[in-house]
Scaffold this active site. Structure first.
Site, PDB file in Angstrom:
ATOM      1  N   ASP A  63      13.013  -9.160  28.746  1.00 25.39           N
ATOM      2  CA  ASP A  63      11.652  -9.696  28.649  1.00 25.39           C
ATOM      3  C   ASP A  63      11.536 -10.772  29.717  1.00 25.39           C
ATOM      4  OD1 ASP A  63       9.255 -10.922  28.090  1.00 25.39           O
ATOM      5  OD2 ASP A  63       9.636 -11.191  25.945  1.00 25.39           O
ATOM      6  N   SER A 144      -2.718  -7.110  43.073  1.00 28.06           N
ATOM      7  CA  SER A 144      -3.731  -6.115  42.737  1.00 28.06           C
ATOM      8  C   SER A 144      -4.967  -6.368  43.589  1.00 28.06           C
ATOM      9  CB  SER A 144      -4.123  -6.211  41.254  1.00 28.06           C
ATOM     10  OG  SER A 144      -5.255  -5.408  40.958  1.00 28.06           O
ATOM     11  N   TYR A 157      -6.159 -11.967  34.024  1.00 28.86           N
ATOM     12  CA  TYR A 157      -5.625 -10.998  34.981  1.00 28.86           C
ATOM     13  C   TYR A 157      -6.028 -11.358  36.409  1.00 28.86           C
ATOM     14  CZ  TYR A 157      -4.119  -6.452  36.771  1.00 28.86           C
ATOM     15  OH  TYR A 157      -3.480  -5.454  37.461  1.00 28.86           O
ATOM     16  N   LYS A 161      -3.331 -12.476  39.310  1.00 28.91           N
ATOM     17  CA  LYS A 161      -3.108 -11.690  40.515  1.00 28.91           C
ATOM     18  C   LYS A 161      -3.482 -12.466  41.782  1.00 28.91           C
ATOM     19  CE  LYS A 161      -1.329  -8.106  38.566  1.00 28.91           C
ATOM     20  NZ  LYS A 161       0.132  -7.874  38.722  1.00 28.91           N
TER      21      LYS A 161
END
Length: 281
Positions: A63, A144, A157, A161
Site C-alpha cells: 500500500d 494525466s 484528482y 495530477k
C-alpha cells in the site's frame, strides 16, 4: 541485447491496467521488475505472466499510501537484485468520493494527495541513494491530461495530477546533477481491464467518447507502457523534466472546432448515447 538488460525497476500499481502493462513491457526489454500492488493477488498474477514469458519479476503486496510500506518496498527491491535503476509511480486509488471544494472531505483530499504526490516525494527520498549509483537512474510519474484540463466535481484528482506535473519538473532540476532523470506521462482515456468491462456493456458510450480524440480511438495500457519504457532507457538520456502527453491528440484541438465536429457526429448518429460525465483516466 535488450535496452534495459539487467536493470531493476519498481512499478507501483503493477498488477493491472497501465501498471500491469508497464511491468510486462519493462521485463520484455530485459529489466528485472518488482511488481508492487495493494492487491497482492493481482501483483502475483502479473509477475507470473512475466515469468512465463521468460522475464524476471517478483510480486509484493504494497500500500504505497503508507510511508513505511513505500520505504520498505524500495529497500526490498534494491536488495532483491542488488541495485535499483527505475521507479514508475503509477499507483492510484481512492477510499472516499471526490467532489468540489464545497463537498470533498479533508480525509479524501489528504489521501488523494498522498497517493498521487507524496509517493513521488518518497520515491526520491528513498530511491535516489540507489538510483544514482550507476549514473542512469530514472523516475517516471503518471500524471494525466487532468493536470492541464479540469472536470467538475474532481478537486482531489485534478489537484493531485497537477501536483505530479509540478513535482516532476522541480525534481528534475534537483536530481539531474545526481544522474537521476525525472519525467511524467499524461495519458488520455486508457481502456484498462476495468474500463473495458464498462465499455463492452455500453458500446455506444465508447463510440461517442472516441470522438473526443483526433485519432478517433481511445488508448490502451500498452500505449502508455511503451512511452514509459522509452523514458526509462538510455535512448532518453538527455530527456528530463519532460511531461509527455499521450492522449491521441485530445488536448491540442481547438475547442470550437471540436464542438462543431461533435454536433455533426450527433446528427449523423442520433442513437449514440453520451458517456458518463465523470471518467477516470
Amino acid at each position: 541485447m535488450s535496452n534495459l538488460q539487467d536493470r531493476v525497476a519498481i512499478v507501483t500499481g503493477g498488477g493491472r491496467g497501465i501498471g500491469g502493462a508497464t511491468a510486462r513491457r519493462l521485463a520484455a526489454a530485459g529489466a528485472r521488475v518488482y511488481v508492487a500492488d495493494k492487491d497482492g493477488a493481482a501483483a502475483a498474477e502479473n509477475a507470473a505472466r512475466i515469468l512465463d514469458a521468460g522475464g524476471s519479476a517478483v510480486a509484493a503486496a504494497v500500500d504505497v499510501s503508507e510511508h513505511d510500506q513505500y520505504a520498505a518496498m524500495v529497500e526490498n527491491a534494491a536488495a532483491q537484485w542488488g541495485r535499483l535503476d527505475i521507479i514508475v509511480n503509477n499507483a492510484y486509488g481512492r477510499h472516499e468520493p471526490d467532489g468540489s471544494a464545497l463537498t470533498v472531505t479533508d480525509s479524501a483530499f489528504d489521501y488523494g494527495l498522498t497517493i498521487m504526490a507524496k509517493t513521488i516525494l518518497w520515491s526520491a527520498r528513498y530511491g535516489v541513494p540507489h538510483l544514482r549509483a550507476h549514473g542512469h537512474g530514472s523516475i517516471v510519474n503518471i500524471a494525466s491530461v487532468h493536470g492541464f484540463l479540469y472536470a467538475p466535481g474532481s478537486l482531489v484528482y485534478e489537484t493531485g495530477k497537477a501536483a505530479v506535473i509540478a513535482m516532476t519538473k522541480q525534481m528534475a532540476i534537483d536530481l539531474g546533477p545526481l544522474g537521476v532523470r525525472v519525467n511524467a506521462i499524461c495519458p488520455g482515456h486508457i481502456v484498462t481491464e476495468r474500463q473495458a468491462e464498462h465499455w463492452q456493456k455500453n458500446p455506444s458510450h465508447h463510440k461517442m467518447l472516441e470522438q473526443n480524440y483526433p485519432l478517433r480511438h481511445t488508448g490502451t495500457p500498452d500505449d502508455i507502457a511503451h512511452a514509459i519504457n522509452f523514458l526509462s532507457t538510455d535512448e532518453a538520456r538527455f530527456i528530463t523534466g519532460h511531461i509527455m502527453v499521450v492522449d491521441g491528440g485530445m488536448t491540442v484541438q481547438l475547442q470550437e472546432n471540436f464542438g462543431n465536429h461533435m454536433g455533426h457526429f450527433m446528427r449523423a448518429h442520433p442513437d449514440t448515447q453520451l458517456p458518463p460525465q465523470q471518467l477516470d483516466f
